[in-house]
Write a protein that holds these residues in place. Structure first.
Motif, short mmCIF file in Angstrom:
data_model
loop_
_atom_site.label_atom_id
_atom_site.label_comp_id
_atom_site.label_asym_id
_atom_site.label_seq_id
_atom_site.Cartn_x
_atom_site.Cartn_y
_atom_site.Cartn_z
N VAL A 96 -5.09 -0.46 -7.26
CA VAL A 96 -6.44 -0.12 -6.84
C VAL A 96 -6.34 1.09 -5.90
CG1 VAL A 96 -8.53 -0.92 -5.69
CG2 VAL A 96 -7.16 -2.54 -7.02
N TYR A 97 -6.90 2.19 -6.35
CA TYR A 97 -6.87 3.43 -5.56
C TYR A 97 -8.08 3.46 -4.64
CZ TYR A 97 -3.34 4.93 -8.87
OH TYR A 97 -2.20 5.01 -9.62
N VAL A 98 -7.84 3.91 -3.40
CA VAL A 98 -8.89 3.91 -2.38
C VAL A 98 -9.00 5.29 -1.73
CG1 VAL A 98 -8.73 1.43 -1.89
CG2 VAL A 98 -7.27 3.02 -0.65
N LYS A 99 -10.18 5.56 -1.13
CA LYS A 99 -10.42 6.85 -0.47
C LYS A 99 -9.67 6.96 0.85
CE LYS A 99 -15.03 7.94 -2.19
NZ LYS A 99 -16.44 8.07 -1.87
N GLY A 136 0.84 -1.18 0.00
CA GLY A 136 0.00 0.00 0.00
C GLY A 136 0.87 1.23 0.00
N VAL A 137 0.40 2.26 -0.64
CA VAL A 137 1.17 3.50 -0.73
C VAL A 137 0.33 4.65 -0.20
CG1 VAL A 137 2.33 5.11 -2.28
CG2 VAL A 137 2.48 2.64 -2.70
N LYS A 138 0.88 5.31 0.80
CA LYS A 138 0.24 6.52 1.33
C LYS A 138 0.80 7.69 0.53
CE LYS A 138 -0.56 9.06 5.57
NZ LYS A 138 -0.25 9.15 6.98
N THR A 139 -0.08 8.49 0.01
CA THR A 139 0.32 9.60 -0.86
C THR A 139 0.09 10.93 -0.16
OG1 THR A 139 -1.88 9.56 -1.83
CG2 THR A 139 -0.18 8.29 -2.96
N PRO A 140 0.59 12.02 -0.74
CA PRO A 140 0.31 13.34 -0.15
C PRO A 140 -1.19 13.58 -0.04
CG PRO A 140 2.01 13.52 -1.83
CD PRO A 140 1.49 12.11 -1.90
N PRO A 145 -5.03 10.20 -3.97
CA PRO A 145 -5.55 8.98 -3.35
C PRO A 145 -4.45 7.96 -3.06
CG PRO A 145 -6.02 8.98 -5.70
CD PRO A 145 -5.40 10.31 -5.38
N CYS A 146 -4.62 7.25 -1.96
CA CYS A 146 -3.72 6.14 -1.63
C CYS A 146 -4.08 4.96 -2.52
CB CYS A 146 -3.90 5.74 -0.17
SG CYS A 146 -3.43 7.04 0.98
N TYR A 147 -3.16 4.00 -2.63
CA TYR A 147 -3.46 2.85 -3.48
C TYR A 147 -2.75 1.59 -3.00
CZ TYR A 147 1.04 3.87 -5.76
OH TYR A 147 2.37 4.10 -6.01
#
Length: 143
Positions: free
Chosen positions: A97-100, A62-66, A70-72
């Protein structure tokens, strides 16, 4: 009358068994079907999408983004060691898969290096309720 009733029951059972829905992704090469049917999964829980995948997802991260992005999750059907090697070589195929919701477990070092890229049933339980907002397939295996 009994014969008609028995015949009806047998036909009903046969029809019921044969009408079971088949999963959308039967082989790793079928992941493009998820992108083609993306509308079916948008704004729905991640677990709905995962139910459509028959081959076992062996690794993921999983990747936490700015804040404004969206994270994915990136899912792969390869083992974590295979995935690491393919990523180094730049030749891998992944389902993104991008998630909220924020995915912070991987970025905060909460996962050990041994299990860093493994996708488990606990992960499905933990992240299954996350809301899907985009599906993407990246294939860098083709020259």
């Amino acid at each position: 009358m009994k014969i008609i009733f028995k015949t009806f029951i047998i036909l009903f059972l046969f029809a019921n068994i044969s009408c079971k829905a088949q999963q959308m992704v039967q082989t790793p090469n079928d992941i493009y079907k998820l992108k083609a049917n993306e509308e079916q999964f948008l704004d729905k829980p991640l677990k709905n999408l995962l139910k459509e995948i028959k081959p076992e997802i062996q690794s993921a991260f999983g990747v936490k983004t700015p804040k404004d992005y969206p994270c994915y999750f990136m899912f792969s059907f390869s083992s974590s060691n295979e995935l690491k090697q393919r990523m180094i070589e730049g030749k891998f195929k992944g389902l993104y898969v991008y998630v909220k919701e924020p995915v912070d477990e991987w970025d905060n070092g909460k996962r050990s290096q041994e299990t860093e890229l493994e996708w488990t049933k606990k992960d499905v339980e933990k992240y299954g309720s996350f809301t899907v907002i985009k599906i993407q397939v990246i294939d860098q295996t083709k020259d």
